[in-house]
Enzyme design. Structure first.
Site, PDB file in Angstrom:
ATOM      1  N   ASP A  92      24.446 -13.282  23.109  1.00 36.89           N
ATOM      2  CA  ASP A  92      23.971 -12.349  22.094  1.00 36.89           C
ATOM      3  C   ASP A  92      25.128 -11.441  21.690  1.00 36.89           C
ATOM      4  OD1 ASP A  92      22.207 -11.212  20.304  1.00 36.89           O
ATOM      5  OD2 ASP A  92      20.807 -10.487  21.810  1.00 36.89           O
ATOM      6  N   ASP A  93      24.972 -10.792  20.541  1.00 36.97           N
ATOM      7  CA  ASP A  93      26.012  -9.876  20.084  1.00 36.97           C
ATOM      8  C   ASP A  93      26.024  -8.597  20.906  1.00 36.97           C
ATOM      9  OD1 ASP A  93      23.539  -9.034  19.051  1.00 36.97           O
ATOM     10  OD2 ASP A  93      24.325  -8.513  17.072  1.00 36.97           O
ATOM     11  N   ASP A 137      21.154  -3.764  24.076  1.00 34.97           N
ATOM     12  CA  ASP A 137      20.955  -2.347  23.777  1.00 34.97           C
ATOM     13  C   ASP A 137      20.075  -1.716  24.857  1.00 34.97           C
ATOM     14  OD1 ASP A 137      20.218   0.151  22.665  1.00 34.97           O
ATOM     15  OD2 ASP A 137      20.358  -0.620  20.636  1.00 34.97           O
TER      16      ASP A 137
END
Length: 162
Positions: free
Chosen positions: A93-94, A97
């Protein structure tokens, strides 16, 4: 307090994804990769090229709509990776969070190696490998979400906020 913004350019994203590939190369070989859509698609493409891994799956988890945050829903599972619980698979994933999406995907693929380009403290414990940590209150502006435009110097915006 005003939110902090961290702008990531296409060049920087490419360099950071390649740096992630360097960290992952000795952890393989991989049966395949699973990109968490949509943010993980481009880093996954870069990493898959660097690791010469051609089997790419996707998983799509929706955690919000235009109005509000809701219960995470898997709208597209990674069929091929599910058979082994993710064993031998690389999950990409980028950004991690708060960890909401990461927890859902980890539950589906507990044996996968989870790698993100960027990590915030709230989600960092969910990830096995990442490149850059940013503070929880930083909003990362990815190149697919932005357009080049003039931005006032930090000192000006800091003085106006004070």
């Amino acid at each position: 307090m005003a939110p902090r913004y961290y702008t990531v350019t296409w060049d920087q994203l490419h360099r950071d994804a390649k740096a992630l590939a360097w960290r992952l190369v000795d952890k393989g070989p991989w049966k395949g990769m699973v990109a968490i859509t949509r943010g993980g698609l481009i880093p996954c493409a870069i990493i898959s090229r660097e690791l010469e891994c051609r089997l790419i799956e996707t998983v799509s988890v929706v955690t919000y709509d235009e109005e509000q945050r809701g219960q995470p829903q898997v709208v597209k599972p990674p069929a091929a990776a599910l058979e082994s619980g993710g064993e031998g698979w690389l999950l990409v994933d980028d950004l991690v969070d708060t960890g909401t999406t990461a927890r859902v995907v980890r539950a589906m693929l507990p044996k996968a190696h989870f790698a993100t380009v960027y990590a915030k403290p709230g989600g960092k414990p969910m990830v096995d490998t990442f490149i850059t940590e940013v503070s929880q209150d930083t909003w990362i502006l990815f190149p697919w979400d932005t357009e080049p435009q003039f931005v006032a110097p930090i000192a000006k915006s800091h003085a106006n906020a004070g």
